[in-house]
Design an enzyme around this catalytic site. Sequence first.
Site, short mmCIF file in Angstrom:
data_model
loop_
_atom_site.label_atom_id
_atom_site.label_comp_id
_atom_site.label_asym_id
_atom_site.label_seq_id
_atom_site.Cartn_x
_atom_site.Cartn_y
_atom_site.Cartn_z
N LEU A 130 -0.92 4.80 -12.12
CA LEU A 130 -0.30 4.30 -10.90
C LEU A 130 1.20 4.15 -11.15
O LEU A 130 1.62 3.83 -12.27
CB LEU A 130 -0.87 2.94 -10.49
CG LEU A 130 -2.35 2.88 -10.08
CD1 LEU A 130 -2.74 1.43 -9.78
CD2 LEU A 130 -2.64 3.76 -8.87
N ASP A 131 1.99 4.37 -10.11
CA ASP A 131 3.42 4.12 -10.23
C ASP A 131 3.66 2.68 -10.64
O ASP A 131 2.84 1.79 -10.35
CB ASP A 131 4.12 4.37 -8.89
CG ASP A 131 4.04 5.83 -8.45
OD1 ASP A 131 3.83 6.69 -9.31
OD2 ASP A 131 4.19 6.08 -7.23
N GLN A 132 4.78 2.42 -11.29
CA GLN A 132 5.07 1.08 -11.80
C GLN A 132 5.04 0.03 -10.69
O GLN A 132 4.55 -1.08 -10.89
CB GLN A 132 6.42 1.07 -12.50
CG GLN A 132 6.76 -0.26 -13.16
CD GLN A 132 7.92 -0.14 -14.13
OE1 GLN A 132 8.13 0.91 -14.72
NE2 GLN A 132 8.67 -1.22 -14.31
N THR A 134 3.27 0.10 -7.94
CA THR A 134 1.98 0.06 -7.26
C THR A 134 1.01 -0.80 -8.07
O THR A 134 0.92 -0.66 -9.29
CB THR A 134 1.39 1.48 -7.11
OG1 THR A 134 2.34 2.30 -6.41
CG2 THR A 134 0.08 1.46 -6.34
#
Length: 278
Positions: A130-132, A134
Amino acid sequence: MKWTYTIQTEGLTVEQLLRDEWRLSKKQVHELRMAKGILDADETPIRWNEPLAAGTPVVIQLADTVSPHVPEPNPDVSIVFEDDHLLIACKPKGMPTHPNDPGQSGTLLNGVLGYVHAHGGTYAEHVHRLDQGTSGLVLFAKHPVVKNALDRMLEDRQITREYLAEVEGNIQKNGGTITAPIGRDRHHPTRRHISPSGQPAITHYSVTARRKGTTELRLTLDTGRTHQIRVHLASIGHPITGDELYGGAADSAGTYKLHAFRMTFIHPFTGKKLTAQN
């Protein structure tokens, strides 16, 4: 580690189990063969091309694998589901999924490894990321065989991940699908954008609530491109609330509102449907 698997299909061979059912890599199949890692109930090596009756127990024996990453206790990392083969952890906003440099700490993977080490294990590896910014559920493998099997399942879209987002503005439709290829933005080191030469990307969304100035959405993906949800929502004029990288106004908390809240798939070894939610 060692576990027992029960043959489900009449006449299945060990070779077919590993290659066709679990879809392990050629290298991994070869390593298991050389290590005589597939045994019968008496823990005697099985002939790999011998058809087995449904209900036959097969013992899989693996050498312990040690992760190269740093285990680190982290109270902010919560475990939502766990068995002998895999675990699902919830990543807080602002925490990277995994280290990008040797010796890096403070990531979700470091915290999961700290948990695994505290319970006698030596290995954990993320199956996706996951993106940082998110938050939400991330799937981890606890040994290399299940990592290989889960990687194939992810490639074949057999792992469903669902997200919740709040976006700017009022989306008129109650639901829809965004189909637009995504590529790198050559003018920015991390940003992605819609590009005819990019990778195919498909995002499905449905409206769950409408509020003053914002819309809440539930989303699923057919593909897993970097920043896919963020890029797609911005492309239709509704960036995620707080997502400044993609045109959203700054949020008072300094974060954007995207959460991976549910994950569903068939467990590769038990054959049971597994649903985790946070």
